[in-house]
Design a protein around this motif. Structure first.
Motif, mmCIF file in Angstrom:
data_model
loop_
_atom_site.group_PDB
_atom_site.id
_atom_site.type_symbol
_atom_site.label_atom_id
_atom_site.label_comp_id
_atom_site.label_asym_id
_atom_site.label_seq_id
_atom_site.Cartn_x
_atom_site.Cartn_y
_atom_site.Cartn_z
ATOM 1 N N GLU A 243 1.083 -8.305 -6.622
ATOM 2 C CA GLU A 243 -0.155 -8.749 -5.987
ATOM 3 C C GLU A 243 -0.157 -10.268 -5.848
ATOM 4 N N ALA B 275 0.850 -7.380 2.161
ATOM 5 C CA ALA B 275 0.235 -8.276 1.185
ATOM 6 C C ALA B 275 -0.510 -9.417 1.868
ATOM 7 N N TRP C 102 0.260 -0.993 -4.944
ATOM 8 C CA TRP C 102 1.117 -2.140 -4.640
ATOM 9 C C TRP C 102 2.585 -1.820 -4.887
#
Length: 277
Positions: free
Chosen positions: A276, A177, A272
């Motif tokens: 996010e 991330a 993901w």
């Protein structure tokens, strides 16, 4: 990390169309699920995430060809997967993915031996960081550029034609991330991850263009985590919460699941496994 060798990471359609593509994927690899009879290469197979991925793909019926620069750890990972799934075909191949010729030879050898190549799971990585942005050591960038970018370039260039020939090929990059929201002390790491993501998305565009109006026959996708955790880490730090971390077994499950989704649904996408940023 004192050498330059690659090591493992310790990181709209209609429903009818989707059903038709899922059926095609199932029959293309033997009719018992999208991974039954598939041939999947795993780069960086000796680490915790690699071990979990070897186990899950073998369990799903795939022939799994793992590679790593560390021959001893790779052999242990391969033996563990074979032991867990009696009769599973799990192969280990010692490869330095920083060498483009070795990487191409590995890709060609794998496809020639097994008649096809249906996936490349890229688990190679490493980490370097600093307390502040000003303390960033550009030698960390040099190292991470090799581990996180060069290895992706070499594997994608080596495998992309074989993946297109598969009819159900997948190139999967495991990213972080932090590539989308870098922090001051992670400049080199985040920039390297972002570059690897951009390269993978370019591969996805190549698959899209090759598919034409019918859509891509292969897909390149990015699975994004905050960080990874495994049982050894929990044992060493029993009081740690590892908030937001993805267990390597959960990552392996997500990896295996990508072959069950149509190529056009996952090609060029970030998948993901963490919220996010």
């Amino acid at each position: 990390m004192t050498t330059g060798r690659a090591t493992t990471e310790t990181a709209g359609q209609s429903g009818v169309q989707k059903d038709e593509e899922a059926t095609e994927m199932s029959t293309s690899t033997g009719g018992q699920g999208p991974l039954e009879g598939a041939v999947i290469a795993v780069a960086g197979a000796a680490g915790p995430a690699g071990r979990a991925t070897l186990l899950r793909l073998a369990e799903a019926g795939a022939t799994v060809v793992g590679c790593d620069a560390d021959a001893e750890r790779l052999a242990e990972a391969v033996d563990a997967a074979r032991y867990a799934h009696g009769g599973a075909k799990v192969i280990g191949d010692t490869v330095d993915l920083l060498d483009p010729e070795q990487t191409r030879e590995w890709a060609g050898r794998t496809e020639k031996e097994f008649g096809r190549i249906d996936g490349l799971v890229h688990l190679v990585g490493g980490w370097r960081g600093s307390k502040t942005f000003a303390e960033t050591d550009l030698r960390d960038w040099d190292l991470l550029h090799n581990l996180l970018v060069r290895t992706v370039q070499h594997t994608s260039l080596a495998f992309h034609e074989g993946l297109q020939r598969s009819g159900n090929g997948r190139f999967l990059l495991i990213s972080a991330a932090g590539a989308s929201k870098p922090t001051a002390g992670n400049a080199a790491y985040a920039a390297s991850k972002a570059a690897a993501e951009a390269w993978t998305l370019a591969l996805a565009d190549a698959f899209r263009k090759a598919g034409g109006e019918e859509g891509p026959r292969a897909a390149a996708a990015i699975l994004v985590v905050k960080a990874l955790v495994n049982e050894q880490m929990r044992a060493e730090r029993p009081n740690a919460k590892f908030a937001g971390f993805t267990d390597v077994a959960e990552l392996a499950e997500a990896i295996a699941g990508v072959w069950g989704r149509p190529a056009r649904e996952v090609n060029g996408k970030r998948l993901w496994l963490t919220p996010e940023p």
